[in-house]
Motif scaffolding. Structure first.
Motif, mmCIF file in Angstrom:
data_model
loop_
_atom_site.group_PDB
_atom_site.id
_atom_site.type_symbol
_atom_site.label_atom_id
_atom_site.label_comp_id
_atom_site.label_asym_id
_atom_site.label_seq_id
_atom_site.Cartn_x
_atom_site.Cartn_y
_atom_site.Cartn_z
ATOM 1 N N LEU A 23 50.041 66.024 64.104
ATOM 2 C CA LEU A 23 49.994 66.994 65.194
ATOM 3 C C LEU A 23 51.374 67.635 65.341
ATOM 4 C CD1 LEU A 23 47.844 65.097 67.818
ATOM 5 C CD2 LEU A 23 47.106 66.733 66.095
ATOM 6 N N ILE A 24 51.385 68.842 65.830
ATOM 7 C CA ILE A 24 52.637 69.558 66.032
ATOM 8 C C ILE A 24 52.713 70.078 67.453
ATOM 9 C CG2 ILE A 24 52.849 70.218 63.603
ATOM 10 C CD1 ILE A 24 51.762 72.943 64.311
ATOM 11 N N LYS A 25 53.912 70.459 67.861
ATOM 12 C CA LYS A 25 54.125 71.105 69.155
ATOM 13 C C LYS A 25 53.997 72.603 68.959
ATOM 14 C CE LYS A 25 57.398 67.707 70.891
ATOM 15 N NZ LYS A 25 58.754 67.496 71.396
ATOM 16 N N TYR A 26 53.472 73.276 69.961
ATOM 17 C CA TYR A 26 53.327 74.726 69.904
ATOM 18 C C TYR A 26 54.123 75.346 71.044
ATOM 19 C CZ TYR A 26 49.309 73.433 67.072
ATOM 20 O OH TYR A 26 48.512 72.892 66.114
ATOM 21 N N LYS A 27 54.774 76.479 70.745
ATOM 22 C CA LYS A 27 55.510 77.223 71.761
ATOM 23 C C LYS A 27 55.166 78.696 71.631
ATOM 24 C CE LYS A 27 59.510 74.199 72.115
ATOM 25 N NZ LYS A 27 60.973 74.138 72.099
ATOM 26 N N LEU A 28 55.134 79.373 72.761
ATOM 27 C CA LEU A 28 54.908 80.808 72.784
ATOM 28 C C LEU A 28 56.077 81.461 73.493
ATOM 29 C CD1 LEU A 28 53.066 83.305 72.374
ATOM 30 C CD2 LEU A 28 52.039 82.763 74.579
ATOM 31 N N PHE A 29 56.742 82.400 72.794
ATOM 32 C CA PHE A 29 57.840 83.169 73.389
ATOM 33 C C PHE A 29 57.389 84.598 73.512
ATOM 34 C CE2 PHE A 29 60.415 79.714 71.634
ATOM 35 C CZ PHE A 29 61.222 79.440 72.713
ATOM 36 N N PHE A 64 62.321 88.715 64.714
ATOM 37 C CA PHE A 64 63.484 88.490 63.855
ATOM 38 C C PHE A 64 64.630 87.890 64.663
ATOM 39 C CE2 PHE A 64 67.508 89.837 62.007
ATOM 40 C CZ PHE A 64 67.377 89.377 60.709
ATOM 41 N N ASP A 65 64.938 88.492 65.809
ATOM 42 C CA ASP A 65 66.025 87.987 66.665
ATOM 43 C C ASP A 65 65.734 86.568 67.136
ATOM 44 O OD1 ASP A 65 67.314 90.398 66.348
ATOM 45 O OD2 ASP A 65 66.833 91.151 68.352
ATOM 46 N N SER A 66 64.498 86.306 67.506
ATOM 47 C CA SER A 66 64.125 84.974 67.967
ATOM 48 C C SER A 66 64.281 83.944 66.845
ATOM 49 C CB SER A 66 62.685 84.984 68.481
ATOM 50 O OG SER A 66 62.326 83.715 68.951
ATOM 51 N N THR A 67 63.911 84.318 65.633
ATOM 52 C CA THR A 67 64.058 83.419 64.485
ATOM 53 C C THR A 67 65.524 83.092 64.241
ATOM 54 O OG1 THR A 67 62.057 84.313 63.463
ATOM 55 C CG2 THR A 67 63.586 83.140 62.020
ATOM 56 N N ILE A 124 57.437 71.876 65.052
ATOM 57 C CA ILE A 124 57.260 72.832 66.145
ATOM 58 C C ILE A 124 56.810 74.152 65.538
ATOM 59 C CG2 ILE A 124 58.372 74.065 68.043
ATOM 60 C CD1 ILE A 124 60.517 71.812 68.003
ATOM 61 N N ALA A 125 55.739 74.723 66.071
ATOM 62 C CA ALA A 125 55.244 76.024 65.633
ATOM 63 C C ALA A 125 55.442 77.004 66.784
ATOM 64 C CB ALA A 125 53.766 75.944 65.247
ATOM 65 N N ILE A 126 56.215 78.059 66.537
ATOM 66 C CA ILE A 126 56.574 79.011 67.588
ATOM 67 C C ILE A 126 55.928 80.362 67.296
ATOM 68 C CG2 ILE A 126 58.466 80.202 68.750
ATOM 69 C CD1 ILE A 126 60.267 77.833 67.858
ATOM 70 N N GLN A 127 55.221 80.882 68.269
ATOM 71 C CA GLN A 127 54.624 82.214 68.197
ATOM 72 C C GLN A 127 55.471 83.148 69.067
ATOM 73 O OE1 GLN A 127 52.737 85.187 67.161
ATOM 74 N NE2 GLN A 127 51.492 83.449 66.549
ATOM 75 N N CYS A 128 55.927 84.264 68.503
ATOM 76 C CA CYS A 128 56.742 85.237 69.239
ATOM 77 C C CYS A 128 55.895 86.477 69.515
ATOM 78 C CB CYS A 128 57.959 85.655 68.415
ATOM 79 S SG CYS A 128 59.039 84.297 67.986
#
Length: 98
Positions: A92-98, A19-22, A54-58
């Motif tokens: 295609l998309i970028k992926y990020k992992l936090f 939630f905080d990251s979003t 951008i797709a971000i996984q937390c």
């Protein structure tokens, strides 16, 4: 404290981290026209006009020392999505992992 209580606390901490990251991503994003989707491809998806999505996984791993095996599951889902997009000729998309 039982093991179930610890698991519940860790789950709540993970939810709060996500939630905080979003909120952080939304408030600090430079493109005011960007579209944010919570729980889309990943935990947070950001679509920008004229740019890659951008797709971000937390993930919340407070009690763990980093090792590649810890993030394996999150990375595998990103690779599967990337592979499907290539096979289906989707953007295609970028992926990020936090």
């Amino acid at each position: 404290m039982s093991n179930l209580d610890r698991q519940a606390i860790d789950t709540i901490r993970g939810y709060l981290y996500q939630f905080d990251s979003t909120i952080f991503q939304i408030l600090n994003h430079e493109d005011e026209n960007a579209v944010f989707t919570v729980e889309g491809i990943e935990d947070i998806d950001i679509e920008q006009i004229g740019s890659e999505a951008i797709a971000i996984q937390c993930k919340y791993y407070e009690k763990s020392d980093f090792s590649p095996s810890i993030i394996k599951d999150a990375i595998v889902w990103m690779i599967k999505d990337f592979s499907q997009r290539q096979k289906q000729n989707k953007c295609l998309i970028k992926y990020k992992l936090f």
